[in-house]
Motif scaffolding. Structure first.
Motif, PDB file in Angstrom:
ATOM      1  N   ALA A  20     -30.944 -11.444  -0.547  1.00  0.00           N
ATOM      2  CA  ALA A  20     -30.806 -12.428   0.531  1.00  0.00           C
ATOM      3  C   ALA A  20     -31.628 -13.669   0.218  1.00  0.00           C
ATOM      4  O   ALA A  20     -31.165 -14.807   0.393  1.00  0.00           O
ATOM      5  N   GLU A  21     -32.831 -13.439  -0.289  1.00  0.00           N
ATOM      6  CA  GLU A  21     -33.713 -14.565  -0.612  1.00  0.00           C
ATOM      7  C   GLU A  21     -33.124 -15.392  -1.764  1.00  0.00           C
ATOM      8  O   GLU A  21     -33.093 -16.627  -1.713  1.00  0.00           O
ATOM      9  N   LEU A  22     -32.649 -14.707  -2.790  1.00  0.00           N
ATOM     10  CA  LEU A  22     -32.101 -15.396  -3.967  1.00  0.00           C
ATOM     11  C   LEU A  22     -30.846 -16.201  -3.601  1.00  0.00           C
ATOM     12  O   LEU A  22     -30.706 -17.375  -3.963  1.00  0.00           O
ATOM     13  N   LEU A  23     -29.934 -15.575  -2.835  1.00  0.00           N
ATOM     14  CA  LEU A  23     -28.693 -16.276  -2.483  1.00  0.00           C
ATOM     15  C   LEU A  23     -28.978 -17.458  -1.555  1.00  0.00           C
ATOM     16  O   LEU A  23     -28.349 -18.520  -1.689  1.00  0.00           O
ATOM     17  N   ALA A  24     -29.930 -17.286  -0.648  1.00  0.00           N
ATOM     18  CA  ALA A  24     -30.284 -18.407   0.242  1.00  0.00           C
ATOM     19  C   ALA A  24     -30.814 -19.572  -0.584  1.00  0.00           C
ATOM     20  O   ALA A  24     -30.486 -20.739  -0.330  1.00  0.00           O
ATOM     21  N   ALA A  25     -31.624 -19.257  -1.590  1.00  0.00           N
ATOM     22  CA  ALA A  25     -32.167 -20.328  -2.437  1.00  0.00           C
ATOM     23  C   ALA A  25     -31.040 -21.010  -3.229  1.00  0.00           C
ATOM     24  O   ALA A  25     -31.030 -22.234  -3.364  1.00  0.00           O
ATOM     25  N   LEU A  26     -30.094 -20.219  -3.736  1.00  0.00           N
ATOM     26  CA  LEU A  26     -28.982 -20.816  -4.495  1.00  0.00           C
ATOM     27  C   LEU A  26     -28.145 -21.720  -3.607  1.00  0.00           C
ATOM     28  O   LEU A  26     -27.708 -22.796  -4.022  1.00  0.00           O
ATOM     29  N   LEU A  27     -27.917 -21.281  -2.381  1.00  0.00           N
ATOM     30  CA  LEU A  27     -27.158 -22.115  -1.440  1.00  0.00           C
ATOM     31  C   LEU A  27     -27.925 -23.403  -1.143  1.00  0.00           C
ATOM     32  O   LEU A  27     -27.344 -24.489  -1.113  1.00  0.00           O
ATOM     33  N   ALA A  28     -29.222 -23.266  -0.950  1.00  0.00           N
ATOM     34  CA  ALA A  28     -30.031 -24.447  -0.622  1.00  0.00           C
ATOM     35  C   ALA A  28     -30.123 -25.407  -1.806  1.00  0.00           C
ATOM     36  O   ALA A  28     -30.378 -26.591  -1.630  1.00  0.00           O
ATOM     37  N   GLY A  29     -29.938 -24.880  -3.014  1.00  0.00           N
ATOM     38  CA  GLY A  29     -30.046 -25.713  -4.229  1.00  0.00           C
ATOM     39  C   GLY A  29     -28.821 -26.564  -4.486  1.00  0.00           C
ATOM     40  O   GLY A  29     -28.802 -27.379  -5.407  1.00  0.00           O
ATOM     41  N   ARG A  30     -27.748 -26.369  -3.723  1.00  0.00           N
ATOM     42  CA  ARG A  30     -26.533 -27.154  -3.933  1.00  0.00           C
ATOM     43  C   ARG A  30     -26.781 -28.626  -3.601  1.00  0.00           C
ATOM     44  O   ARG A  30     -27.706 -28.913  -2.826  1.00  0.00           O
TER      45      ARG A  30
END
Ligand code: PGA
Length: 246
Positions: A20-30
């Protein structure tokens, strides 16, 4: 011009909170200028799909069964992956070839099963250190790719190919851009001869891609992005690698 693609291969890593933490960061990195995907352990596909649905991030599996359905305990079919919204599945990763005795023929059958369900196979090929030292690199990757091309026939142009020298995977030893390019050129010529669409096909490089070498690798004309193992588990590193692809 081919669009770059960066794919994270989580291998057998992760947990619900960590994912959850990793995917949230990837989404935020867009936004990323390349296409970005994560190939997660199958048990996390549904949660990954729920998290990434509606975004431009893609997801996929790390393996698929060659069979449609039936008495194959423990296996997961391409139809099931499609149901989970998988855009991709890896097939023939060197760890599957080495630890699960996957042959070229089985890898080809898996690629075919995936494509039949609209899931793009990312077909991994690559030589071991002993094969490279023996001067067999070209013969090995051509043999591995040829099995898939023959089986997929007119659909072969729809796959993605990943060149992953086995000696570079998880070792911190990256192929030099020249070494990678030489093999990519061989693979592209083979794809062109077989499909007539080689120039449009995506060929990724994988094996110890990190933030500090990604830009140089991705700048090579024939390298269309990366398949990232270890560094795809660290949000900052994976985001930096995704940003290096454009
Ligand atoms: P690595 O793995 O980036 O950790 O070398 C790549 C892969 O196995 O796909």
């Amino acid at each position: 011009m081919r669009r770059k693609l960066v794919v994270g291969n989580w291998k057998m890593h992760g947990s619900r909170p960590a994912n959850a933490e990793l995917l949230a960061a990837l989404l935020a990195g867009r936004p990323y200028r390349a296409d970005v995907a994560v190939c997660v352990p199958s048990i996390y596909l549904n949660e990954t799909a729920a998290t990434l649905a509606g975004s431009d991030l893609r997801w996929g599996a790390q393996d698929v069964s060659a069979h449609e359905q039936g008495a194959y305990t423990g296996e997961i079919s391409a139809a099931m992956l499609a149901e989970c919204g998988c855009r991709y599945t890896l097939v023939g990763h060197s760890e599957r070839r080495a630890c699960h005795a996957e042959t070229d023929a089985l890898v080809a059958a898996k690629a075919q099963a995936a494509l039949a369900r609209g899931v793009t196979p990312i077909v991994c090929v690559g030589e071991t250190l002993a094969e490279r030292d023996a001067g067999q690199t070209e013969a090995v990757v051509k043999r591995q790719l040829s099995a898939v091309i023959t089986r997929l026939a007119h659909c072969a142009a729809e796959m993605v190919v990943a060149y992953e020298p086995v000696w570079a995977i998880g070792t911190g030893r990256t192929a030099s851009p020249e070494q990678a390019l030489a093999v990519h050129a061989v693979l592209r010529a083979q794809l062109q001869a077989a499909t007539g669409h080689g120039a449009a096909m995506t060929i990724l490089y994988g094996g110890s891609v990190k933030p500090d070498n990604a830009a140089t690798l991705f700048a090579q004309a024939d390298i269309d992005g990366g398949l990232i193992g270890g560094a795809s588990l660290k949000a900052a590193d994976f985001i930096a690698i995704c940003r290096a692809a454009h």
